[in-house]
Design a protein around this motif. Structure first.
Motif, mmCIF file in Angstrom:
data_model
loop_
_atom_site.group_PDB
_atom_site.id
_atom_site.type_symbol
_atom_site.label_atom_id
_atom_site.label_comp_id
_atom_site.label_asym_id
_atom_site.label_seq_id
_atom_site.Cartn_x
_atom_site.Cartn_y
_atom_site.Cartn_z
ATOM 1 N N ASP A 1 -7.623 -2.155 1.132
ATOM 2 C CA ASP A 1 -8.352 -2.200 -0.141
ATOM 3 C C ASP A 1 -7.387 -2.099 -1.321
ATOM 4 O O ASP A 1 -7.544 -2.806 -2.331
ATOM 5 N N MET A 2 -6.387 -1.230 -1.212
ATOM 6 C CA MET A 2 -5.414 -1.062 -2.290
ATOM 7 C C MET A 2 -4.589 -2.331 -2.494
ATOM 8 O O MET A 2 -4.337 -2.755 -3.629
ATOM 9 N N ILE A 3 -4.171 -2.953 -1.394
ATOM 10 C CA ILE A 3 -3.385 -4.189 -1.498
ATOM 11 C C ILE A 3 -4.221 -5.296 -2.124
ATOM 12 O O ILE A 3 -3.750 -6.045 -2.986
ATOM 13 N N LEU B 1 1.367 8.573 -6.810
ATOM 14 C CA LEU B 1 1.670 7.474 -5.891
ATOM 15 C C LEU B 1 0.830 6.242 -6.187
ATOM 16 O O LEU B 1 1.259 5.114 -5.937
ATOM 17 N N ASN B 2 -0.380 6.443 -6.718
ATOM 18 C CA ASN B 2 -1.233 5.302 -7.043
ATOM 19 C C ASN B 2 -0.755 4.561 -8.284
ATOM 20 O O ASN B 2 -0.887 3.336 -8.376
ATOM 21 N N GLU B 3 -0.206 5.303 -9.255
ATOM 22 C CA GLU B 3 0.132 4.708 -10.541
ATOM 23 C C GLU B 3 1.616 4.382 -10.700
ATOM 24 O O GLU B 3 1.982 3.562 -11.528
ATOM 25 N N GLN B 4 2.480 5.039 -9.924
ATOM 26 C CA GLN B 4 3.921 4.882 -10.095
ATOM 27 C C GLN B 4 4.581 4.465 -8.781
ATOM 28 O O GLN B 4 4.008 4.639 -7.705
ATOM 29 N N GLN B 5 5.789 3.922 -8.901
ATOM 30 C CA GLN B 5 6.549 3.574 -7.714
ATOM 31 C C GLN B 5 7.956 4.159 -7.803
ATOM 32 O O GLN B 5 8.518 4.289 -8.888
ATOM 33 N N PHE B 6 8.484 4.539 -6.630
ATOM 34 C CA PHE B 6 9.826 5.110 -6.563
ATOM 35 C C PHE B 6 10.838 4.006 -6.271
ATOM 36 O O PHE B 6 10.552 3.050 -5.548
ATOM 37 N N SER B 7 12.049 4.180 -6.815
ATOM 38 C CA SER B 7 13.141 3.257 -6.543
ATOM 39 C C SER B 7 14.420 4.034 -6.316
ATOM 40 O O SER B 7 14.647 5.074 -6.962
ATOM 41 N N HIS B 8 15.238 3.559 -5.387
ATOM 42 C CA HIS B 8 16.571 4.113 -5.168
ATOM 43 C C HIS B 8 17.566 3.053 -5.633
ATOM 44 O O HIS B 8 17.610 1.953 -5.085
ATOM 45 N N ILE B 9 18.372 3.387 -6.639
ATOM 46 C CA ILE B 9 19.299 2.404 -7.189
ATOM 47 C C ILE B 9 20.701 3.003 -7.268
ATOM 48 O O ILE B 9 20.865 4.217 -7.409
#
Length: 333
Positions: free
Chosen positions: A131-133, A268-276
């Protein structure tokens, strides 16, 4: 092509295609015959074919009518043969459509698209994930593989369902795993935890064997099997029990006026994590300076990973080096 070769090709065609070809041949034949018999009433072969179709379909517009006895005999033969053929073709096509829909719901139809997401294991977690996708990208194609589910109505869920054991190559080929973008393997929580983890690891091995480059995200329930999942080829291991235990702990011992579970869920619903990697312009800068740098780009620096150690919200004065990995949080694109 000789007769035997033609028969070999013809009978390997789908039933609907064979019937359509038969209808076209019959109508062309009767159209040509009526044109030869009554050239004044039917000036061209196309006029004869048009008459054959409308007569065979029992529509009978009356714009072309055979006038001779021979022509009317041809019309009778057309009604007896062509009309039945057309009716049979239409009913067969309708039955084929219904059967195909049933096969889709029962997971018997192979998927032939590409750049899709393969989700293994049907449960409440994966249902919500789908559903989220779908809400984020309605065009994203999803293939669901499950061996316990006998039917998944495709009209109700935006997925292509494949019924079978995901650790078997034939089932993965049905899901066109070679052309997929990523795979998520969800644990079967109905099974014993160790048994569920073994099934996940076997599936990971099978997926990796069929696609060496595809990112595999595997859910593992017991800590002792995390390393085995990585050895099997999983790129990311999701230890769901650890995550939930940590949330439970925070809910039990959190400070007043805080809501840890809801906070993490909405984050987690509104933001995304990144490793840079560390940007070159931040080499030898302090953590405080790096925080300001990312805030100007509407991103938030949460911490750094150095020599395998995770340093969340470290001292503001700590100096950054080019081997550091930065943990960034930003809005979903």
């Amino acid at each position: 092509m000789n007769l035997e070769s033609f028969k070999h090709v013809f009978y390997r065609m789908p039933m609907a295609v064979r019937l359509l070809l038969s209808v076209l041949v019959i109508m062309l034949f009767f159209g040509a015959v009526i044109h030869l018999i009554e050239p004044h009433e039917f000036p061209s072969v196309f006029d004869g074919v048009w008459w054959a179709f409308v007569t065979g379909a029992t529509i009978g517009y009356g714009d072309y009518v055979p006038l001779t006895v021979t022509g009317r005999v041809v019309g009778i033969l057309l009604i007896l043969s062509g009309g039945g053929m057309l009716t049979f073709y239409i009913t067969t096509l309708a039955a084929s459509t219904i059967n195909h829909e049933s096969d889709l719901s029962q997971g018997k139809v192979s998927f032939h698209g590409n750049n899709h997401i393969v989700i293994i294991g049907w449960n409440e977690r994966t249902r919500q994930l789908i559903d989220m996708i779908a809400k984020k990208d309605i065009k994203q194609e999803i293939v669901m593989i499950d061996r316990t589910l006998n039917k998944l109505p495709y009209r109700h869920f935006p997925v292509h369902f494949i019924h079978g054991d995901p650790s078997e190559d034939a089932v993965l080929v049905q899901a066109n795993i070679d052309k997929a973008n990523s795979v998520l393997i969800s644990s079967d929580i109905i099974e014993n935890e160790r048994k569920a983890d073994i099934d996940t690891i076997l599936t990971t091995i099978a997926v990796r064997g069929n696609n060496q480059d595809i990112p595999i995200n595997a859910e593992i329930l017991t800590i002792s099997q995390v390393e085995n999942a990585i050895r099997a080829g999983a790129d990311t291991v999701i230890s769901s029990n650890d995550f939930m235990s940590t949330l439970f702990y925070h809910e039990l011992f959190h400070k007043k006026h805080t809501r840890p579970f809801e906070t993490v869920l909405n984050l987690l619903n509104e933001q995304q994590f990144s490793h840079i990697p560390l940007p070159s312009e931040l080499e030898d800068s302090s953590y405080k300076e790096a925080v300001t740098f990312f805030l100007d780009n509407h991103e938030l620096l949460l911490g750094i990973i150095r020599d395998g150690d995770w340093m969340m919200n470290p001292s503001q004065e700590i100096s950054l080096n080019n081997e550091d990995t930065l943990i960034i949080i930003s809005a979903w694109e």
